[in-house]
Enzyme design. Structure first.
Site, PDB file in Angstrom:
ATOM      1  N   LYS A  33       0.855  -1.190   0.000  1.00  0.00           N
ATOM      2  CA  LYS A  33       0.000   0.000   0.000  1.00  0.00           C
ATOM      3  C   LYS A  33       0.893   1.243   0.000  1.00  0.00           C
ATOM      4  CE  LYS A  33      -2.346   1.768   3.656  1.00  0.00           C
ATOM      5  NZ  LYS A  33      -2.182   3.234   3.659  1.00  0.00           N
ATOM      6  N   ASP A  60      -3.438   4.247  -1.906  1.00  0.00           N
ATOM      7  CA  ASP A  60      -4.394   4.695  -0.880  1.00  0.00           C
ATOM      8  C   ASP A  60      -4.393   6.216  -0.782  1.00  0.00           C
ATOM      9  OD1 ASP A  60      -5.984   4.860   1.421  1.00  0.00           O
ATOM     10  OD2 ASP A  60      -4.348   4.303   2.771  1.00  0.00           O
ATOM     11  N   LYS A  62      -7.384   8.014  -0.966  1.00  0.00           N
ATOM     12  CA  LYS A  62      -8.674   8.386  -0.338  1.00  0.00           C
ATOM     13  C   LYS A  62      -9.243   9.668  -0.928  1.00  0.00           C
ATOM     14  CE  LYS A  62      -7.471   6.450   4.215  1.00  0.00           C
ATOM     15  NZ  LYS A  62      -5.997   6.389   4.184  1.00  0.00           N
ATOM     16  N   ASP A  65     -13.834  14.788  -3.138  1.00  0.00           N
ATOM     17  CA  ASP A  65     -13.971  16.137  -3.685  1.00  0.00           C
ATOM     18  C   ASP A  65     -15.266  16.165  -4.502  1.00  0.00           C
ATOM     19  OD1 ASP A  65     -13.369  18.764  -4.689  1.00  0.00           O
ATOM     20  OD2 ASP A  65     -11.243  18.335  -4.472  1.00  0.00           O
ATOM     21  N   THR A 120     -10.463   3.835  10.722  1.00  0.00           N
ATOM     22  CA  THR A 120     -10.349   2.982  11.920  1.00  0.00           C
ATOM     23  C   THR A 120      -9.744   3.747  13.102  1.00  0.00           C
ATOM     24  OG1 THR A 120      -8.428   2.074  10.750  1.00  0.00           O
ATOM     25  CG2 THR A 120     -10.347   0.675  10.933  1.00  0.00           C
ATOM     26  N   ARG A 212       2.499  -0.462  10.839  1.00  0.00           N
ATOM     27  CA  ARG A 212       3.543  -0.437  11.861  1.00  0.00           C
ATOM     28  C   ARG A 212       3.866  -1.793  12.479  1.00  0.00           C
ATOM     29  NH1 ARG A 212       0.665   4.795  14.290  1.00  0.00           N
ATOM     30  NH2 ARG A 212      -1.022   3.733  13.212  1.00  0.00           N
TER      31      ARG A 212
HETATM   32  O1  C5P Z   1       0.425   1.341  10.993  1.00  0.00           O
HETATM   33  P1  C5P Z   1      -1.001   0.893  10.796  1.00  0.00           P
HETATM   34  O2  C5P Z   1      -1.137  -0.631  10.702  1.00  0.00           O
HETATM   35  O3  C5P Z   1      -1.953   1.510  11.801  1.00  0.00           O
HETATM   36  O4  C5P Z   1      -1.364   1.466   9.350  1.00  0.00           O
HETATM   37  C1  C5P Z   1      -2.684   1.402   8.824  1.00  0.00           C
HETATM   38  C2  C5P Z   1      -2.678   2.004   7.456  1.00  0.00           C
HETATM   39  O5  C5P Z   1      -3.996   1.915   6.924  1.00  0.00           O
HETATM   40  C3  C5P Z   1      -2.284   3.472   7.404  1.00  0.00           C
HETATM   41  O6  C5P Z   1      -1.547   3.640   6.210  1.00  0.00           O
HETATM   42  C4  C5P Z   1      -3.604   4.211   7.323  1.00  0.00           C
HETATM   43  O7  C5P Z   1      -3.526   5.391   6.549  1.00  0.00           O
HETATM   44  C5  C5P Z   1      -4.496   3.203   6.602  1.00  0.00           C
HETATM   45  N1  C5P Z   1      -5.929   3.297   6.878  1.00  0.00           N
HETATM   46  C6  C5P Z   1      -6.464   3.169   8.151  1.00  0.00           C
HETATM   47  N2  C5P Z   1      -7.827   3.234   8.347  1.00  0.00           N
HETATM   48  C7  C5P Z   1      -8.644   3.414   7.307  1.00  0.00           C
HETATM   49  C8  C5P Z   1      -8.108   3.558   6.006  1.00  0.00           C
HETATM   50  C9  C5P Z   1      -6.733   3.484   5.831  1.00  0.00           C
HETATM   51  O8  C5P Z   1      -5.709   2.964   9.106  1.00  0.00           O
HETATM   52  N3  C5P Z   1      -9.945   3.396   7.500  1.00  0.00           N
END
Ligand code: C5P
Length: 233
Positions: A33, A60, A62, A65, A120, A212
């Site tokens: 991603k 990603d 998102k 607009d 999330t 992460r």
């Molecule tokens: O580090 P972590 O596992 O929290 O990363 C989650 C990834 O998913 C990030 O890149 C974040 O931008 C993305 N994301 C998210 N929740 C969403 C959509 C995308 O955490 N609803």
């Protein structure tokens, strides 16, 4: 391929991405991603760099607009060699329809188009207080998912906790892409609605997005393999 672990490569330079990818065996095909941070830093050249290594890409960005702008932006993105891209469902049905139109290439093909329901990192309290949506998260996620399906999108981004509910309302072919994944021993960070890879599998998520917990692990390859074993195995 309707199940995969997608690695959120939230780095801000190509060098860091390459250093990260070099840890994996050559020939191993990953699903990567690319988020705003990396795309804004490196531009579209990062797509070629990752594709040349044989990986799939979820871009990603998102988008959110007015419909005309989203359609034109999607037309540009349709020229890229990507496998999945997304918009915010809160941009409305007209915006999602415009997104599909813009993304569809002349030969009728297009990357998967997914709609973000609620981030999330957003809890129900924050959704009520900050964005004045006075409904349950579940109601909002289901309603946005139905809208996305009606507009012809392929699925939604939601918490894995909501994947089963989305499938019940929109069918098992409607994809759920679920970030907010943590091993039990990990820090949650800014994420609120988190689950483990094993729980995500049990609830029926199609794609887990893991950042992460893999990228910041002492041994990222081991953490990725653990995710695959728990989610796909
Ligand atoms: O580090 P972590 O596992 O929290 O990363 C989650 C990834 O998913 C990030 O890149 C974040 O931008 C993305 N994301 C998210 N929740 C969403 C959509 C995308 O955490 N609803």
């Amino acid at each position: 391929m309707n199940n995969a672990v997608i690695i959120a490569c939230d780095f801000n330079s190509k060098d860091e991405v390459v250093k990260f990818l070099d840890k994996f065996s050559r020939g191993e095909s990953l699903y990567i991603k690319i988020g705003m941070e990396l795309f804004y830093a490196e531009g579209s050249s990062i797509i070629k760099e990752i594709k040349d290594r044989g990986h799939k890409i979820f871009l990603d960005l998102k988008l959110h607009d007015i419909p005309t702008t989203v359609k034109k932006a999607m037309k540009v993105l349709s020229n890229y060699d990507i496998d999945m891209v997304n918009v915010h469902a809160s941009g409305t049905k007209n915006m999602m329809k415009a997104a599909i139109e813009g993304l569809t290439r002349e030969n009728g093909e297009r990357p998967l188009l997914i709609a973000v329901t609620q981030l999330t990192s957003t809890s129900e309290e924050v959704m009520k207080e900050d964005i004045l949506i006075d409904r349950s998260i579940d109601d909002v996620v289901v309603s946005y998912a139905k809208n996305a399906k009606e507009c012809g999108l392929d699925g939604v981004v939601c918490s894995a906790k909501e994947a089963d509910m989305v499938h019940k309302h929109c069918g098992n072919d409607f994809l759920t892409v679920t970030p907010g994944i943590r091993f039990t021993d990990d820090e949650k960070g800014d994420q609120k609605r988190v689950v483990t890879p094993a729980m995500a599998k049990e609830i029926g998520s199609n794609f887990i997005v893991v950042g992460r917990s893999i990228t910041k692990a002492d041994n990222p390859v081991e953490a990725y393999n653990r995710c695959c074993k728990d989610f796909l195995g």
